[in-house]
Design an enzyme around this catalytic site. Sequence first.
Site, PDB file in Angstrom:
ATOM      1  N   HIS A   1       0.847  -1.192   0.000  1.00 50.73           N
ATOM      2  CA  HIS A   1       0.000   0.000   0.000  1.00 50.73           C
ATOM      3  C   HIS A   1       0.881   1.240   0.000  1.00 50.73           C
ATOM      4  O   HIS A   1       1.762   1.381   0.842  1.00 50.73           O
ATOM      5  CB  HIS A   1      -0.898   0.017   1.238  1.00 50.73           C
TER       6      HIS A   1
ATOM      7  N   TYR B   1      -9.489   5.480   7.179  1.00 53.13           N
ATOM      8  CA  TYR B   1      -9.698   5.850   8.576  1.00 53.13           C
ATOM      9  C   TYR B   1     -10.752   6.952   8.616  1.00 53.13           C
ATOM     10  O   TYR B   1     -10.538   8.031   8.060  1.00 53.13           O
ATOM     11  CB  TYR B   1      -8.403   6.367   9.205  1.00 53.13           C
TER      12      TYR B   1
ATOM     13  N   PRO C   1      -4.488   0.207  18.271  1.00 50.65           N
ATOM     14  CA  PRO C   1      -4.202  -0.236  16.906  1.00 50.65           C
ATOM     15  C   PRO C   1      -4.339   0.852  15.851  1.00 50.65           C
ATOM     16  O   PRO C   1      -4.028   0.604  14.685  1.00 50.65           O
ATOM     17  CB  PRO C   1      -5.226  -1.353  16.685  1.00 50.65           C
TER      18      PRO C   1
ATOM     19  N   LYS D   1       0.913  -0.111  14.892  1.00 49.56           N
ATOM     20  CA  LYS D   1       2.275  -0.230  15.403  1.00 49.56           C
ATOM     21  C   LYS D   1       2.548  -1.441  16.279  1.00 49.56           C
ATOM     22  O   LYS D   1       3.705  -1.734  16.582  1.00 49.56           O
ATOM     23  CB  LYS D   1       2.635   1.040  16.211  1.00 49.56           C
TER      24      LYS D   1
ATOM     25  N   TYR E   1       3.741   6.606   9.922  1.00 54.10           N
ATOM     26  CA  TYR E   1       2.912   5.457   9.538  1.00 54.10           C
ATOM     27  C   TYR E   1       3.760   4.368   8.860  1.00 54.10           C
ATOM     28  O   TYR E   1       3.592   3.182   9.138  1.00 54.10           O
ATOM     29  CB  TYR E   1       1.787   5.909   8.604  1.00 54.10           C
TER      30      TYR E   1
END
Length: 390
Positions: free
Chosen positions: A72, A201, A293, A297, A385
């Site tokens: 991704h 998200y 979550p 990580k 990220y």
Amino acid sequence: MRTQVAIIGSGPSGLLLGQLLATIGIETVILERSSREHVLGRVRAGVLEQGTVDLLGEAGVADRLHTEGLQHSGISLAFDGRLHRIDLTGLTGGKHVTVYGQTEVTHDLMDKREAAGLVTVYEASNVAPRDFGGASPFVSYHKDGVTHRIDCDFIAGCDGYHGISRGSVPEGALKTFERQYPFGWLGVLAEVPPVDHELIYANHERGFALCSMRSPRRSRYYVQVPADERVEDWPDDRFWDELRRRLPSQTAAAVTTGPSFEKSIAPLRSFVAEPMRFGRLFLVGDAAHIVPPTGAKGLNLAASDVRYLFAGLREFYSHQSEAGLDAYSAKALARVWKAVRFSWWMTTILHRFPETGEFGQRIQEAELDYLVHSKAASTALAENYVGLPY
């Protein structure tokens, strides 16, 4: 029995440490209180940083990951009725993440260990690390009605938040930091295609939602629920309706629904224990820290702990130097706290907090708007990220 490193816990961190040590000829025995089937039945996250992928490659267990993992290059933030894409690859000079389920990572590591004939004891009860403050530590356990003892040079506590390793540390030697969040994630797994090719998200006045996946045919979805919610109160139809309410209309219309085959509620907390070394006992992964979550990580932090501990053990056995082991806790915690901060921040800007009311919602909306329109802010998100440097 004697081994060089006794590892408590056969989750990804214990298995990965054992496999890396095996590549340089260091003997290990892994003790696991559950059955092999139970370990493989745990449903966990699956977004891997490049550093984690590289470490799995070094351990010789990345072939299936490279074949089946989904690379991704971005994520989307959903708010104000629209999707806003964060270009992870463009903002970080070409870095990306890989979606590959933690269960699959565990399976690959188990298969590799078994093929090599390395020792793992499943369903070991009353496991206890002992005398790790001195030069001759050992681990005791019960199996088939018999008490066993494994003498070793070092003990790696890879047995999670509820494991015995951290609980065995003498009182007063450990300092803990914790933040409990007033909500959890209700998650479902379903054999349906994901709504998007990347993660979404969502921040919504009804609460957070996440659209994720395990494969092009298997989706993982979450919605924020109160901490005291019961999974029995959420039949599939109610879940799908609530998920779609929290997504932009065009995205909601594209959601493919179907029967879930796994459904659970996970509480959210931030937790850190310091230090991560006590004599010849080393805490690794969830035994030392838990993150929400939201920042993806948890598994990646466990892998970075393994990386630092493996380097220290390699230096000890190859050069008789304890410098790397002495530095383990400080190095690991420096990266842990950065990940704890990022996960806390992602949780703060995306979830509905009951105590902040409409003011808090407006602040979140303003921050999200700034985030997606500022290259500097977007870059900071992207760098964290995809994973900060070791």
